[in-house]
Design a protein around this motif. Structure first.
Motif, short mmCIF file in Angstrom:
data_model
loop_
_atom_site.label_atom_id
_atom_site.label_comp_id
_atom_site.label_asym_id
_atom_site.label_seq_id
_atom_site.Cartn_x
_atom_site.Cartn_y
_atom_site.Cartn_z
N ASN A 148 0.78 -1.21 0.08
CA ASN A 148 0.11 0.05 -0.08
C ASN A 148 0.91 1.35 0.10
N GLY A 149 2.04 1.20 0.70
CA GLY A 149 3.01 2.31 0.69
C GLY A 149 3.56 2.53 -0.76
N ASN A 150 3.47 1.79 -1.79
CA ASN A 150 3.97 2.01 -3.15
C ASN A 150 2.89 2.85 -3.71
N VAL A 151 1.39 2.60 -3.45
CA VAL A 151 0.46 3.18 -3.91
C VAL A 151 0.45 4.61 -3.47
N ILE A 152 0.83 4.91 -2.30
CA ILE A 152 0.56 6.21 -1.72
C ILE A 152 1.77 7.01 -2.46
N GLU A 153 2.88 6.39 -2.43
CA GLU A 153 4.21 6.87 -2.79
C GLU A 153 4.09 7.35 -4.23
N GLY A 154 3.57 6.50 -5.22
CA GLY A 154 2.99 6.91 -6.53
C GLY A 154 2.13 7.92 -6.48
N LYS A 155 1.23 8.32 -5.65
CA LYS A 155 0.52 9.52 -5.71
C LYS A 155 1.51 10.75 -5.52
N TYR A 156 2.28 10.51 -4.72
CA TYR A 156 3.32 11.49 -4.41
C TYR A 156 3.95 11.95 -5.60
N GLY A 157 4.49 10.70 -6.22
CA GLY A 157 5.41 11.07 -7.70
C GLY A 157 4.45 11.63 -8.70
N ARG A 158 3.20 11.46 -8.77
CA ARG A 158 2.49 12.21 -9.84
C ARG A 158 2.18 13.86 -9.54
N GLU A 159 2.05 13.78 -8.21
CA GLU A 159 1.87 15.23 -7.80
C GLU A 159 2.98 16.05 -7.94
N THR A 160 4.15 15.39 -7.59
CA THR A 160 5.54 16.12 -8.00
C THR A 160 5.61 16.47 -9.29
N ALA A 161 5.35 15.43 -10.24
CA ALA A 161 5.49 15.53 -11.62
C ALA A 161 4.56 16.74 -12.35
N GLN A 162 3.69 16.99 -11.61
CA GLN A 162 2.59 17.75 -12.02
C GLN A 162 2.68 19.48 -11.74
N LEU A 163 3.72 19.48 -10.81
CA LEU A 163 4.10 20.91 -10.39
C LEU A 163 4.22 21.91 -11.30
N LYS A 164 3.75 23.06 -11.41
CA LYS A 164 3.89 24.04 -12.31
C LYS A 164 4.25 25.47 -11.33
N PRO A 165 5.38 26.09 -11.75
CA PRO A 165 6.50 25.40 -12.57
C PRO A 165 7.06 24.18 -11.89
N PRO A 166 7.72 23.53 -12.51
CA PRO A 166 8.12 22.02 -12.30
C PRO A 166 9.36 22.29 -11.05
N LEU A 167 9.27 21.24 -10.44
CA LEU A 167 10.32 20.88 -9.49
C LEU A 167 11.75 20.89 -10.07
N ARG A 168 12.91 21.88 -9.81
CA ARG A 168 13.93 21.44 -10.23
C ARG A 168 15.17 20.77 -9.36
N PHE A 169 14.89 21.08 -7.81
CA PHE A 169 15.56 20.53 -7.06
C PHE A 169 14.84 20.51 -5.90
N VAL A 170 15.60 19.43 -4.75
CA VAL A 170 15.10 19.66 -3.59
C VAL A 170 16.13 19.93 -2.62
N PRO A 171 15.66 20.64 -1.36
CA PRO A 171 14.43 20.91 -1.07
C PRO A 171 13.51 21.87 -1.94
N TRP A 172 12.34 21.54 -2.03
CA TRP A 172 11.58 22.73 -2.83
C TRP A 172 10.33 23.02 -1.81
N VAL A 173 10.32 24.13 -1.56
CA VAL A 173 9.28 24.81 -0.60
C VAL A 173 8.43 25.57 -1.39
N LEU A 174 7.07 25.31 -1.50
CA LEU A 174 6.14 26.03 -1.95
C LEU A 174 5.22 26.83 -0.60
N VAL A 175 5.25 28.17 -0.82
CA VAL A 175 4.36 29.11 0.19
C VAL A 175 3.12 29.45 -0.54
N ASN A 176 1.73 29.01 0.18
CA ASN A 176 0.60 29.38 -0.55
C ASN A 176 0.60 28.98 -2.10
#
Length: 231
Positions: A148-176
């Motif tokens: 089940n963890g892989n399912v949850i983690e996969g959702k985080y992966g899709r969320e991260t891939a859909q960020l606009k502007p895209p994630l370029r590095f980590v740590p990546w912080v969004l405020v509002n």
């Protein structure tokens, strides 16, 4: 100024600038941290800086989300790989399970903070001890072993891939919902512009990156495909 110091400075500067308008409002400030568990710069940010939100009480007016994926990527067979190898994939997924099972940010952050502290100490293999240290049960291990963890983690992966502007590095912080470096476009007040950081140096240190970049993970010869295993 090193990137981590700059990141931390603007993180707390931004909070100081926007939090006063929220103190008398019902809506909380939204802060999201996209990270990976074995990136040393993520660990430093979590252990030495993000923790201050809990220590000074600001967490009461902040909606903090932690997203453990970072520079990982999906493979064609549906598995995923991580920048720092299979141990990072395991810990990312354990974090994802812990967040899901213990949604109270105070509870799951205590566990994540413990794991990242061990990571900074070069002892991340002792991560299971963090359940007892943070007074949580070990149900997240069952979540991982069940798949089940892989399912949850996969959702985080899709969320991260859909960020606009895209994630370029980590740590990546969004405020509002805005990347930290873009969330505040104005000029900092005079008191903030007068702040100076000093970095001690012997002149012998080798330059090191201050963030973990996605390209470094995919081009590295040491990464390993995530292999599901019982823990």
């Amino acid at each position: 100024m090193g990137f981590r110091k700059l990141l931390t400075f603007f993180f707390f500067l931004l909070l100081l600038l926007i939090i006063p308008s929220y103190c008398n409002a019902s809506e909380k400030v939204s802060v999201a941290l996209y990270y990976e568990t074995l990136c040393p710069y993520c660990a430093d940010f979590i252990v030495n800086h993000l923790v201050k939100l809990f220590q000074n009480g600001l967490i009461s007016i902040i909606n903090l989300r932690l997203v453990p994926w970072g520079n990982a990527w999906l493979n064609s067979d549906g598995s995923f790989s991580c920048q720092h190898g299979s141990d990072e994939c395991l810990l990312n997924t354990i974090d994802a399970c812990t967040i899901s099972i213990y949604p109270d940010v105070n509870r799951h952050f205590a566990f994540i903070h413990c794991v990242e502290r061990l990571s900074l100490q070069g002892r991340h293999s002792a991560w299971a001890n963090c359940f007892e240290m943070s007074r949580l049960g070990t149900t997240p291990i069952d979540c991982y072993n069940s798949g089940n963890g892989n399912v949850i983690e996969g959702k985080y992966g899709r969320e991260t891939a859909q960020l606009k502007p895209p994630l370029r590095f980590v740590p990546w912080v969004l405020v509002n919902n805005q990347p930290l470096q873009e969330a505040y476009k104005g000029q900092p007040p005079e008191a903030c512009r007068s702040v100076r950081f000093t970095i001690e140096s012997t002149g012998k240190e080798k330059p090191v990156p201050q963030v973990c970049r996605a390209s470094e993970g995919r081009n590295s010869s040491h990464y390993q495909k995530h292999q599901h295993r019982k823990v």
